[in-house]
Write a protein that holds these residues in place. Structure first.
Motif, PDB file in Angstrom:
ATOM      1  N   SER A  40       0.837  -1.195   0.000  1.00 46.08           N
ATOM      2  CA  SER A  40       0.000   0.000   0.000  1.00 46.08           C
ATOM      3  C   SER A  40       0.869   1.241   0.000  1.00 46.08           C
ATOM      4  CB  SER A  40      -0.913   0.013   1.232  1.00 46.08           C
ATOM      5  OG  SER A  40      -1.799  -1.079   1.204  1.00 46.08           O
ATOM      6  N   VAL A  41       0.483   2.204  -0.830  1.00 41.40           N
ATOM      7  CA  VAL A  41       1.219   3.469  -0.886  1.00 41.40           C
ATOM      8  C   VAL A  41       0.323   4.634  -0.485  1.00 41.40           C
ATOM      9  CG1 VAL A  41       2.815   2.689  -2.654  1.00 41.40           C
ATOM     10  CG2 VAL A  41       0.640   3.686  -3.344  1.00 41.40           C
ATOM     11  N   GLY A  42      -0.852   4.326   0.011  1.00 39.88           N
ATOM     12  CA  GLY A  42      -1.779   5.382   0.404  1.00 39.88           C
ATOM     13  C   GLY A  42      -2.929   4.788   1.182  1.00 39.88           C
ATOM     14  N   ASP A  43      -4.131   5.135   0.784  1.00 44.91           N
ATOM     15  CA  ASP A  43      -5.335   4.627   1.422  1.00 44.91           C
ATOM     16  C   ASP A  43      -5.456   3.131   1.165  1.00 44.91           C
ATOM     17  OD1 ASP A  43      -7.773   4.106   2.473  1.00 44.91           O
ATOM     18  OD2 ASP A  43      -8.900   5.520   1.219  1.00 44.91           O
ATOM     19  N   THR A  44      -5.427   2.334   2.223  1.00 47.74           N
ATOM     20  CA  THR A  44      -5.452   0.880   2.066  1.00 47.74           C
ATOM     21  C   THR A  44      -6.785   0.384   1.534  1.00 47.74           C
ATOM     22  OG1 THR A  44      -6.118   0.668   4.383  1.00 47.74           O
ATOM     23  CG2 THR A  44      -3.768   0.511   3.887  1.00 47.74           C
ATOM     24  N   ASP A  45      -7.838   1.206   1.606  1.00 45.65           N
ATOM     25  CA  ASP A  45      -9.138   0.791   1.097  1.00 45.65           C
ATOM     26  C   ASP A  45      -9.311   1.124  -0.381  1.00 45.65           C
ATOM     27  OD1 ASP A  45      -9.885  -0.155   3.588  1.00 45.65           O
ATOM     28  OD2 ASP A  45     -10.647   1.814   4.229  1.00 45.65           O
ATOM     29  N   ASN A  46      -8.354   1.810  -0.955  1.00 49.04           N
ATOM     30  CA  ASN A  46      -8.444   2.209  -2.358  1.00 49.04           C
ATOM     31  C   ASN A  46      -7.491   1.352  -3.189  1.00 49.04           C
ATOM     32  OD1 ASN A  46      -8.643   3.417  -4.823  1.00 49.04           O
ATOM     33  ND2 ASN A  46      -8.114   5.485  -4.122  1.00 49.04           N
ATOM     34  N   PRO A  47      -8.029   0.518  -4.096  1.00 50.00           N
ATOM     35  CA  PRO A  47      -7.153  -0.350  -4.903  1.00 50.00           C
ATOM     36  C   PRO A  47      -6.126   0.425  -5.721  1.00 50.00           C
ATOM     37  CG  PRO A  47      -9.460  -0.988  -5.130  1.00 50.00           C
ATOM     38  CD  PRO A  47      -9.446   0.312  -4.386  1.00 50.00           C
ATOM     39  N   GLU A  48      -6.438   1.685  -6.062  1.00 49.67           N
ATOM     40  CA  GLU A  48      -5.507   2.460  -6.876  1.00 49.67           C
ATOM     41  C   GLU A  48      -4.274   2.885  -6.088  1.00 49.67           C
ATOM     42  OE1 GLU A  48      -7.243   5.650  -8.994  1.00 49.67           O
ATOM     43  OE2 GLU A  48      -8.863   4.452  -9.844  1.00 49.67           O
ATOM     44  N   MET A  57       2.965  -3.793 -10.633  1.00 47.53           N
ATOM     45  CA  MET A  57       1.760  -3.391 -11.353  1.00 47.53           C
ATOM     46  C   MET A  57       0.920  -2.474 -10.475  1.00 47.53           C
ATOM     47  SD  MET A  57      -1.198  -5.869 -12.944  1.00 47.53           S
ATOM     48  CE  MET A  57      -1.756  -6.391 -11.318  1.00 47.53           C
ATOM     49  N   LYS A  58       0.420  -1.404 -11.086  1.00 48.24           N
ATOM     50  CA  LYS A  58      -0.421  -0.462 -10.351  1.00 48.24           C
ATOM     51  C   LYS A  58      -1.558   0.015 -11.248  1.00 48.24           C
ATOM     52  CE  LYS A  58      -0.266   3.772  -7.560  1.00 48.24           C
ATOM     53  NZ  LYS A  58      -1.528   4.312  -8.100  1.00 48.24           N
ATOM     54  N   LEU A  59      -2.756   0.066 -10.682  1.00 44.30           N
ATOM     55  CA  LEU A  59      -3.914   0.577 -11.401  1.00 44.30           C
ATOM     56  C   LEU A  59      -4.006   2.085 -11.214  1.00 44.30           C
ATOM     57  CD1 LEU A  59      -6.612  -2.087 -10.407  1.00 44.30           C
ATOM     58  CD2 LEU A  59      -5.274  -1.990 -12.512  1.00 44.30           C
ATOM     59  N   THR A  60      -4.380   2.770 -12.267  1.00 40.37           N
ATOM     60  CA  THR A  60      -4.609   4.210 -12.157  1.00 40.37           C
ATOM     61  C   THR A  60      -5.759   4.590 -13.073  1.00 40.37           C
ATOM     62  OG1 THR A  60      -3.556   6.393 -12.237  1.00 40.37           O
ATOM     63  CG2 THR A  60      -2.995   4.863 -13.995  1.00 40.37           C
ATOM     64  N   ASP A  61      -6.452   5.632 -12.715  1.00 37.45           N
ATOM     65  CA  ASP A  61      -7.633   6.041 -13.464  1.00 37.45           C
ATOM     66  C   ASP A  61      -7.336   7.315 -14.241  1.00 37.45           C
ATOM     67  OD1 ASP A  61     -10.593   5.640 -13.924  1.00 37.45           O
ATOM     68  OD2 ASP A  61     -10.586   7.699 -13.175  1.00 37.45           O
ATOM     69  N   ILE A  62      -7.612   7.293 -15.552  1.00 38.18           N
ATOM     70  CA  ILE A  62      -7.449   8.481 -16.388  1.00 38.18           C
ATOM     71  C   ILE A  62      -8.814   9.145 -16.512  1.00 38.18           C
ATOM     72  CG2 ILE A  62      -6.819   9.342 -18.668  1.00 38.18           C
ATOM     73  CD1 ILE A  62      -4.921   7.037 -18.959  1.00 38.18           C
ATOM     74  N   PRO A  63      -8.953  10.366 -16.034  1.00 40.42           N
ATOM     75  CA  PRO A  63     -10.259  11.041 -16.070  1.00 40.42           C
ATOM     76  C   PRO A  63     -10.834  11.102 -17.486  1.00 40.42           C
ATOM     77  CG  PRO A  63      -8.698  12.272 -14.719  1.00 40.42           C
ATOM     78  CD  PRO A  63      -7.921  11.199 -15.405  1.00 40.42           C
ATOM     79  N   HIS A  64     -12.138  10.848 -17.577  1.00 36.11           N
ATOM     80  CA  HIS A  64     -12.873  10.898 -18.844  1.00 36.11           C
ATOM     81  C   HIS A  64     -12.370   9.864 -19.849  1.00 36.11           C
ATOM     82  CE1 HIS A  64     -14.626  14.584 -17.304  1.00 36.11           C
ATOM     83  NE2 HIS A  64     -13.404  15.087 -17.144  1.00 36.11           N
ATOM     84  N   PHE A  65     -11.692   8.819 -19.363  1.00 38.39           N
ATOM     85  CA  PHE A  65     -11.254   7.759 -20.268  1.00 38.39           C
ATOM     86  C   PHE A  65     -11.546   6.410 -19.637  1.00 38.39           C
ATOM     87  CE2 PHE A  65      -7.706   5.225 -22.306  1.00 38.39           C
ATOM     88  CZ  PHE A  65      -8.350   5.114 -23.524  1.00 38.39           C
ATOM     89  N   LYS A  66     -10.581   5.776 -19.047  1.00 42.89           N
ATOM     90  CA  LYS A  66     -10.796   4.479 -18.427  1.00 42.89           C
ATOM     91  C   LYS A  66      -9.650   4.181 -17.471  1.00 42.89           C
ATOM     92  CE  LYS A  66     -10.739   2.189 -22.344  1.00 42.89           C
ATOM     93  NZ  LYS A  66     -10.719   1.079 -23.324  1.00 42.89           N
ATOM     94  N   GLN A  67      -9.762   3.062 -16.790  1.00 40.46           N
ATOM     95  CA  GLN A  67      -8.707   2.629 -15.884  1.00 40.46           C
ATOM     96  C   GLN A  67      -7.623   1.899 -16.677  1.00 40.46           C
ATOM     97  OE1 GLN A  67      -9.331  -0.538 -12.778  1.00 40.46           O
ATOM     98  NE2 GLN A  67      -9.216   1.208 -11.388  1.00 40.46           N
TER      99      GLN A  67
END
Length: 443
Positions: free
Chosen positions: A235-243, A264-274
């Motif tokens: 975890s690099v931040g909020d443990t409840d947030n998968p991102e 591997m890390k998930l990130t969300d691009i606004p107005h596009f997709k994960q």
């Protein structure tokens, strides 16, 4: 002995120059034709737009046998390379070719494949004539032993001669080298269909042929169970947030085939997709890679995004280029085929900088007086236009054409339409579906 540029060596050539003046090493060696001793000459030199090579020639004074070849003086590259050149006019026959001893050549129109053997430093015409000489060597014997085979081989020889003379055009030359040490000259401004370079990861069989397969001890070490092996989540931040989580899982290095970790890390691009950001670092061979992959279902249509860069601020727009995306900038004659640079999540400026650096490091690694002035001027003009685009001095258009609709350019007016950007969804062609393997999928 240092590697001199071809232009520097050529400038030393005169009537009084000897081998020592030119940096040529001479070694007495066995003639494989008559069994007596001949002379091998070695020249260490660097090829413009490529890398260092060793040019070798052998001559036997006793029987007259002679031979020449070229070998790469560099290391085996992390990835294999595949070059495709469409020869459409006579001047294309002058394109320089370096075929390492691990490179195989195919003439598509003849369905003729020349397997990997001795290296060559030549041009397209010279390559064709070398094949002609090799095929002609046993023609007399074939004529007596098998007239039918002789006739078929002679037909290929005649067509190769016509191709080398520019009488049978166009044709396609494919140069595939798992070691990544072969090369076909690129001319700035080439259309996408004319010249292409693809990098790929070698198969275990190809690594074994190149002597890169792991030793028995390394293979045992790589296959041995590792304590707590599996996926680890940090975890690099909020443990409840998968991102905010970075997953680490064991993988195999595509270069040396030993065990390494992939993050591997998930990130969300606004107005596009994960999207998924992946990085791999091998502690054994130093291999590194960074990729961006999009997830989700395969869309029904492809997508073409066109952005008119009219202001320097547009250079800071976020940009995602997937592996299946073709990138074009018509104003600077830039056309990247799908797969080039892999998946990238950067900015408009960043993608141009990566293109410039990639060409500078891999295509234009060496400069030399041996390059003709026309080619120099073309490269200078091309790099000037790229730099002007990076500096925001010119207006240009950037086009992302992705049959999987997995690429993206930031809309700074979102959720409103962007006046400088158009997004067009289109039906994929049969050929595009075939390249993506979609025609073979059973639903």
């Amino acid at each position: 002995m240092s590697f001199q540029k071809v232009g520097d060596i050529a400038s030393k050539v005169d009537a009084n120059a000897d081998d020592e003046d030119l940096g040529v090493q001479q070694i007495e060696s066995l003639c494989m034709n008559c069994g007596k001793n001949g002379m091998t000459r070695l020249l260490l030199t660097s090829i413009p737009y490529f890398r260092e090579i060793i040019v070798m020639s052998f001559h036997c004074d006793h029987c007259g046998f002679q031979n020449s070849e070229v070998q790469s003086a560099g290391e085996i590259q992390v990835k294999g390379t595949k070059f495709v050149l469409r020869v459409e006019e006579e001047k294309d026959l002058e394109r320089q070719i370096i075929k390492a001893d691990s490179g195989a050549v195919k003439i598509v129109e003849l369905d003729l494949e020349i397997p990997a053997y001795r290296g060559q430093f030549t041009d397209v015409q010279g390559l064709l004539m070398t094949v002609v000489d090799d095929l002609s060597a046993g023609q007399e014997e074939r004529k007596e032993a098998s007239p039918e085979v002789h006739g078929k081989v002679q037909e290929i020889i005649d067509r190769l001669k016509a191709m080398s003379a520019g009488k049978e055009l166009p044709f396609t030359v494919v140069l595939d080298d798992p070691a990544g040490n072969s090369w076909i000259e690129f001319v700035p401004g080439d259309a996408q269909h004319k010249w292409s370079k693809t990098e790929y990861f070698r198969t275990p069989e190809q690594n074994e042929k190149l002597g890169l397969a792991p030793t028995a001890d390394e293979e045992s070490e790589s296959s041995a169970p590792v304590e707590n092996s599996g996926i680890h989540v940090n975890s690099v931040g909020d443990t409840d947030n998968p991102e905010d989580e970075v997953a680490t899982f064991p993988a195999t290095c595509p270069s040396c085939l030993r065990r390494c970790d992939t993050h591997m890390k998930l990130t969300d691009i606004p107005h596009f997709k994960q999207v998924t950001i992946m990085s791999t670092n091998c502690e054994y061979c130093g291999y590194k890679s960074n990729e961006v992959k999009t997830g989700g279902a395969i869309p029904d249509k492809g997508r073409k995004i066109t952005l008119h860069v009219t202001d320097p601020e547009d250079l800071s727009r976020s940009l995602l280029k997937s592996e299946t995306c073709r990138l074009q900038v018509p104003e600077i004659d830039l056309d990247l085929t799908p797969g080039t640079l892999g998946g990238r999540f950067t900015t408009v400026e960043g993608i141009l900088v990566e293109v410039r650096d990639e060409l500078d490091n891999k295509v234009l690694k060496e400069s030399s007086d041996a390059i003709n002035e026309t080619a120099k001027e073309k490269w200078d003009r091309f790099f000037k236009k790229v730099q002007d685009a990076i500096d925001g001095k010119i207006k240009f258009t950037i086009i992302l054409d992705d049959p999987l609709a997995a690429s993206y350019i930031q809309n700074i007016y979102a959720p409103d339409p962007d006046p400088e950007m158009t997004v067009e969804d289109y039906e994929r062609s049969y050929e595009q579906n075939d390249e993506l393997g979609l025609n073979d999928m059973v639903v």
